[in-house]
Design an enzyme around this catalytic site. Structure first.
Site, PDB file in Angstrom:
ATOM      1  CE1 TYR A 143     -83.264 -14.731  -5.146  1.00 46.62           C
ATOM      2  CE2 TYR A 143     -84.691 -13.219  -4.428  1.00 46.62           C
ATOM      3  CZ  TYR A 143     -84.621 -14.348  -5.120  1.00 46.62           C
ATOM      4  OH  TYR A 143     -85.302 -15.547  -5.353  1.00 46.62           O
ATOM      5  CG  LEU A 192     -94.219 -12.469   7.986  1.00 47.04           C
ATOM      6  CD1 LEU A 192     -93.570 -11.963   9.423  1.00 47.04           C
ATOM      7  CD2 LEU A 192     -94.850 -11.090   7.709  1.00 47.04           C
TER       8      LEU A 192
END
Length: 326
Positions: A143, A192
Site C-alpha cells: 500500500y 481502530l
C-alpha cells in the site's frame, strides 16, 4: 476568476465525501467520480455525480470535455495495509495504474492541477519521531509502496509536462462531520476508532489488539489521529495555493501527537460508558510501531490550523455518527 470546477475522484468514500461537502460549502462547483466499490452514493451531499471508474479513458475525456475542470482531487484507492501484503498485484493495479490512467487523461485534456491523497505509510518504520517530510521513504507494505510510486510519477510529470501537484500524506484519519450527515462507513472496517465504537455498540464481540510487544510505553502501536474535517480544510488550502500558481509540494497531515491502541480503547470506554471487551492477538504484517507526524511545514506554509486536535473531540464526533448507523 469565476467559479472553480473541481473533479473529486473517489468522492463517495470516507475522506472524499467530507471533501465534497467542504468544497460545496466553500462555493466550488464539484463533480464526483466514483465506482462505488467501497464508497456510498448517499454520502455525496451535492454537486454532480458520475458513476464510473478512473481507468475508463473515454469517460474521463467526457467529464473533462463536458465542462472545464480547474483541478482534480484524487482519493480513490484500496487502503488496507494487511490486505495489500496479501494481494499486492490488486493494489498496484488499482492504486498505481488507476492513477496513471487519471493523470494521462488530465494531461491530454490540458488539466495541470492535481491534489493527491497520499499516506504516512510511505515512510515505513520511522528513524525519527515526529516524522518530517524530509524523512527517508522506505515503505514496508505494498500500500505505502504504491502511494510512493504515484508520488514519483507526478513529480516526473511536473518536470516533463508542468503538472502541478500537492501530495498530502495523511496519518490516521478519524472522526465524522459535525452535521452528522456523513462519517466513516466501510463494509470491511479495519480502522481502530470505528472498530472500538462498534464493539461499544455490541456489533462486535471484542476489539482485537494486534501486537502488545512493540517498543512503545504500553507495548501497543502509537498513531497520530487527525479529524477528517481538518483533512478537508488542508485540501482547500492546498487547492487555493495551486490556483494562485504555487509550485508542487508535499505535506504531512497529522496532529503531531501519538496515542497508543490501549489509550484509544480506554478513551472510548470513558466516552461511551461501555466496558468494550478486548483481545490480544498477533501483530499484523506491515504495521510500524510508531507513526506520528511533524506537521509544522503545512502549518507554516499553508496556514493550516486543525480545529479538532484533541483526540476526545475526534472520538466524540465519531461516536455521535456511529450511534445513528443501522
Amino acid at each position: 476568476m469565476g467559479k472553480v470546477n473541481v473533479l473529486v475522484v473517489g468522492g463517495a468514500g470516507y475522506i472524499g465525501s467530507h471533501m465534497v461537502k467542504e468544497l460545496i460549502e466553500a462555493g466550488f462547483d464539484v463533480t464526483t467520480l466514483d465506482n462505488l466499490s467501497t464508497g456510498h452514493r448517499q454520502s455525496v451531499t451535492g454537486g454532480t455525480f458520475v458513476h464510473g471508474d478512473l481507468s475508463d479513458q473515454k469517460l474521463l475525456d467526457k467529464i473533462f470535455s463536458d465542462k472545464p475542470v480547474d483541478a482534480v482531487m484524487h482519493f480513490a484507492a484500496y487502503s488496507l495495509v494487511g490486505d495489500s501484503v496479501k494481494n499486492p498485484i490488486a493494489y498496484y493495479r488499482y492504486n498505481f495504474n488507476g492513477t496513471l490512467s487519471l493523470v494521462e487523461a488530465m494531461l491530454r485534456n490540458g488539466i495541470r492541477r492535481f491534489i493527491f491523497s497520499s499516506t504516512a505509510a510511505v515512510y515505513g518504520e520511522p528513524e525519527t519521531v515526529p516524522i518530517p517530510e524530509t524523512h527517508p521513504c522506505a515503505p514496508d507494505n505494498p500500500y505505502g509502496a504504491g502511494k510512493l510510486a504515484v508520488e514519483r510519477l507526478i513529480s516526473d510529470c511536473d518536470s516533463a509536462y508542468g503538472l502541478k501537484y500537492m501530495s498530502l500524506r495523511y496519518f490516521n484519519a478519524a472522526g465524522a462531520d459535525a452535521s452528522g450527515q456523513i462519517g466513516e462507513r466501510h463494509e470491511r472496517e479495519t480502522h481502530l476508532i470505528p472498530l472500538v465504537l462498534q464493539t461499544a455498540l455490541g456489533r462486535r464481540p471484542q476489539i482485537d489488539i494486534f501486537g502488545t510487544d512493540y517498543g512503545t510505553p504500553d507495548g501497543t502501536c502509537l498513531r497520530d489521529y487527525v479529524h477528517v474535517t481538518d483533512l478537508a480544510s488542508a485540501h482547500l488550502l492546498a487547492l487555493s495555493s495551486l490556483m494562485e500558481g504555487s509550485e508542487s509540494n508535499i505535506y504531512n497531515l497529522g496532529n503531531s501527537k501519538g496515542y497508543s491502541v490501549r489509550e484509544v480503547i480506554d478513551l472510548c470506554r470513558e466516552i461511551t460508558g461501555e466496558p468494550i471487551p478486548e483481545r490480544e492477538v498477533e501483530r499484523r504484517a506491515g504495521d510500524p510501531a510508531i507513526l506520528v507526524a511533524d506537521s509544522g511545514k503545512v502549518r507554516r506554509e499553508l496556514g493550516w490550523q486543525p480545529r479538532y486536535e484533541n483526540l476526545e473531540n475526534i472520538v466524540e464526533s465519531a461516536w455521535r455518527w456511529h450511534q445513528h448507523q443501522p
